[in-house]
Scaffold this motif. Structure first.
Motif, short mmCIF file in Angstrom:
data_model
loop_
_atom_site.label_atom_id
_atom_site.label_comp_id
_atom_site.label_asym_id
_atom_site.label_seq_id
_atom_site.Cartn_x
_atom_site.Cartn_y
_atom_site.Cartn_z
N LYS B 12 25.05 -86.35 -5.15
CA LYS B 12 24.93 -85.56 -6.37
C LYS B 12 23.83 -84.53 -6.19
CE LYS B 12 25.75 -84.19 -10.49
NZ LYS B 12 27.06 -83.55 -10.80
N GLU B 13 24.22 -83.28 -6.29
CA GLU B 13 23.25 -82.20 -6.18
C GLU B 13 23.26 -81.38 -7.46
OE1 GLU B 13 24.56 -80.21 -2.67
OE2 GLU B 13 23.83 -81.80 -1.35
N THR B 20 18.05 -76.51 -4.60
CA THR B 20 18.97 -77.56 -5.00
C THR B 20 18.21 -78.87 -5.10
OG1 THR B 20 20.69 -76.44 -3.76
CG2 THR B 20 21.12 -78.71 -4.38
N THR B 61 29.03 -84.77 -6.62
CA THR B 61 29.30 -83.56 -5.86
C THR B 61 30.33 -83.87 -4.77
OG1 THR B 61 27.02 -82.90 -6.25
CG2 THR B 61 28.20 -81.71 -4.54
N SER B 62 30.15 -85.03 -4.15
CA SER B 62 31.17 -85.54 -3.24
C SER B 62 31.03 -87.04 -3.15
CB SER B 62 31.03 -84.89 -1.86
OG SER B 62 29.83 -85.31 -1.25
#
Lengths: 321, 321
Positions: B12-13, B20, B61-62
């Motif tokens: 998670k960014e 960032t 985020t991924s």
């Protein structure tokens, strides 16, 4: 005079809207801080520990009032002084640091401005000398690049740094007494350990006495020489730190110690003190802890135990002794 | 034990003006049905963000979260809501997490309404049952949060989280705002409920003593990454990652005889997850960091059965302090 601070039979009450009777938050507390000592004042929310310390500072809220008692700073009763005289003592001879350093610092002024002003307010140093002293203090409390940090605003510092600034400001005038109200509660453990060590180093180096207000028994064990345990506005136990942790006598203190998770292996139930703290306006007749105490007898419910010496200065407010 | 939840390379960014924030950076682990996994770390390490990612309150985020064998992100709308019923959260601040204008009964009933469980009478019945289970008298159905103490409010929060009969409960610092004696009551309640309902817990806390008491396994995070994950006793008795060792050393223990033990404290500040350093994220504070630590991120590898550690120079059977 061996005590820097002596509180005798302090009673503090608060008015609240629409009620005639005042709520008594501190009910006859006596405690002393020896010169050069670190004394812990322990208890849970609402036990009166913060009100006690604010009374020493003369910073009670408008609806609060000291009804009786004495607060002696090196033998001089602070309650007999004028507002002006007390202001001079605050910051000069007694300093206080609080739990949340963000709310104690002014967000729109730089660190340097605030520390320098605090020093000038309490001394006749000129601006340059006060600034030099401020940098020296920031350096002393372990702030890296103190000169550069002087230009920072509080939000640019971390919580640990802000608490260092508060301690630096509090120690700048080499006060005789530092009152620290939960100074590490809002901090991470690694930072907490640094701040505790810093306070001990400053106390050892400068001879400042410290009154440490906390709910954390770990912090007490780490830092304090003596401990007062408060419950529902009263001191229920007092002993040196080793005695207290080895053989505490009051059922409330014992309950607090037993409910710490460290002592209990996984799977076993934690000891817990049943019930909750009594309401200030509906205090039990007898012992204030009796409704939550597993040893309470009828006697405890009808008559109030006195704080008595159970040996070698170990004080306990319990009939069982 | 059967796997209940699996996190796979979760990232998670948060993009901000100055770069960032890498809140969570490639975190993978599983939670088995019926176990308690403790999650510790200091402010900003990403532990709360991770909790929210697992519940899909934040979108990763991924990476992916699998719950009961299903990939949460693959499911949409109704199906996802149905699956998410099985995971609920208990929050830190019992004062902020309950709507002050809703009665306790309707607060606990709200999730039942949202998921249209039964008719009105059945829901009320269920709410009273829940209140009883968490130790709030069902007669208090119509009272408001401000009429309860902090400990009781946390009980209400727990009842609310349990209303939909979840399998996994994520507890985010559930006792840090409570007094010691009340903390023990809530920890016991959580243990009882786990036994009675076969619950699985992810227990997020900065209090290492509480985590030790409650957890079967413990995961330590530093700057968005797992640095150590291990069965509880192995982690506390034989930590492999330097950061874990430092954390354990820093906790003030309620035993004054330990106070003068030589303790090595972590220096420096908790680093910022904003643009973290390359290599091992702990290298700037680690006394043993060398060239490889500054260049290459260490992988999480199994050092002993079930004991994972991400360090180029783990502490293996050597005295380091």
């Amino acid at each position: 005079m061996n005590n820097i601070l002596e509180i005798r039979d302090l009673i503090v009450s608060f008015a609240s809207d629409g009620r005639k009777e005042r709520a008594v938050a501190v009910n006859g507390v006596s405690l002393s801080v020896p010169k050069g000592g670190i004394v812990g004042l322990v208890g849970e929310s609402g036990c009166g520990k913060s009100v006690t310390s604010l009374s020493v500072m003369g910073l009670l809220a408008d609806n609060g009032r000291v009804d009786s008692g004495e607060i002696l700073l090196d033998g001089e009763d602070l309650l007999k002084l004028s507002d002006r005289q007390r202001r001079d003592i605050r910051g000069n001879r007694i300093s206080m640091i609080f739990q949340e350093p963000m709310t104690s610092l002014n967000p729109v002024l730089t660190i340097g401005h605030q520390v320098t002003e605090a020093i000038r307010r309490h001394s006749d140093m000129d601006k340059a000398a006060a600034r030099a002293r401020a940098i020296e203090m920031l350096d002393k409390v372990g702030i890296p690049e103190p000169e550069k940090r002087m230009g920072n605003f509080p939000h640019q510092l971390s919580g640990g740094m802000r608490q260092r600034v508060m301690i630096g400001m509090g120690m700048a005038m080499a006060p005789e007494l530092l009152i620290a109200d939960e100074p590490t509660t809002a901090l991470d453990v690694s930072i907490e350990a640094q701040i505790l060590r810093l306070m001990r180093d400053l106390q050892r180096a400068g001879g400042t006495s410290i009154l440490m207000i906390t709910h954390n028994l770990g912090v007490v064990a780490e830092l304090c020489d003596e401990v007062y345990v408060m419950y529902a506005g009263e001191v229920v136990e007092h002993a040196d730190v080793y005695t207290l942790f080895r053989e505490c006598a009051h059922p409330y203190t014992r309950g607090l110690m037993a409910s710490l998770p460290r002592m209990t292996p996984k799977g076993k139930r934690l000891y817990n003190i049943p019930g909750t703290v009594p309401n200030l306006r509906a205090m039990p007749q007898g012992c204030r802890f009796a409704p939550r105490c597993e040893y309470a007898t009828e006697h405890c419910h009808s008559e109030k135990p006195a704080l008595k010496d159970i040996g070698g200065g170990h004080l306990c407010r319990c009939f069982r002794g | 034990m059967a796997e209940l939840l699996r996190a796979e390379r979760l990232v998670k960014e948060f993009p901000v003006k100055r770069g960032t924030v890498h809140a969570v950076s490639g975190v993978s682990f599983t939670i088995a049905k019926g176990e308690t996994l403790g999650l510790v770390g200091e402010s900003g390490c990403g532990k709360s963000t991770l909790g929210r990612l697992l519940l899909n309150l934040l979108e990763p985020t991924s990476g992916a979260v699998w719950f009961k064998g299903q990939d949460l992100s693959e499911l949409k709308g109704r199906e996802q809501r149905e699956l998410r019923r099985g995971m609920q959260m208990i929050f830190q601040d019992p004062y902020a997490s309950l709507d002050p204008r809703m009665s306790v009964g309707s607060l606990i009933m709200e999730p039942l309404n949202a998921h249209r469980v039964g008719n009105r009478r059945e829901r009320e019945e269920q709410v009273r049952g829940l209140m009883e289970q968490v130790g709030i008298r069902p007669e208090f159905f119509g009272r408001y949060p401000h009429q309860f103490s902090g400990g009781q409010r946390q009980r209400i929060g727990i009842a609310r989280a349990l209303a939909l009969n979840p399998e996994l409960v994520i507890c985010d610092e559930p006792v840090s705002a409570l007094d010691v004696s009340i903390q023990a009551q809530i920890l016991n309640l959580l243990a009882d409920l786990q036994k009675a309902r076969g619950l699985t817990y992810l227990f997020i806390s900065h209090d290492l003593n509480v985590v030790r008491y409650l957890s079967d396994r413990v995961m330590v995070m530093f700057l968005g990454q797992i640095c150590e994950l291990s069965p509880t006793e192995a982690l506390y008795e034989n930590p492999r990652h330097p950061y874990t060792k430092f954390l354990l050393e820093a906790v003030p223990q309620p035993d004054p005889t330990l106070r003068d033990a030589e303790r090595v404290l972590l220096t420096g500040e908790v680093a910022s997850p904003l643009n973290p350093p390359p290599g091992c994220r702990f290298h700037s504070r680690c006394p043993w960091a060398d060239a490889i630590c500054r260049e290459k991120q260490p992988d999480l590898v199994e050092m002993a059965p079930g004991h994972l550690c991400a360090c180029h120079h783990p502490m293996v059977d050597r005295e380091i302090f």
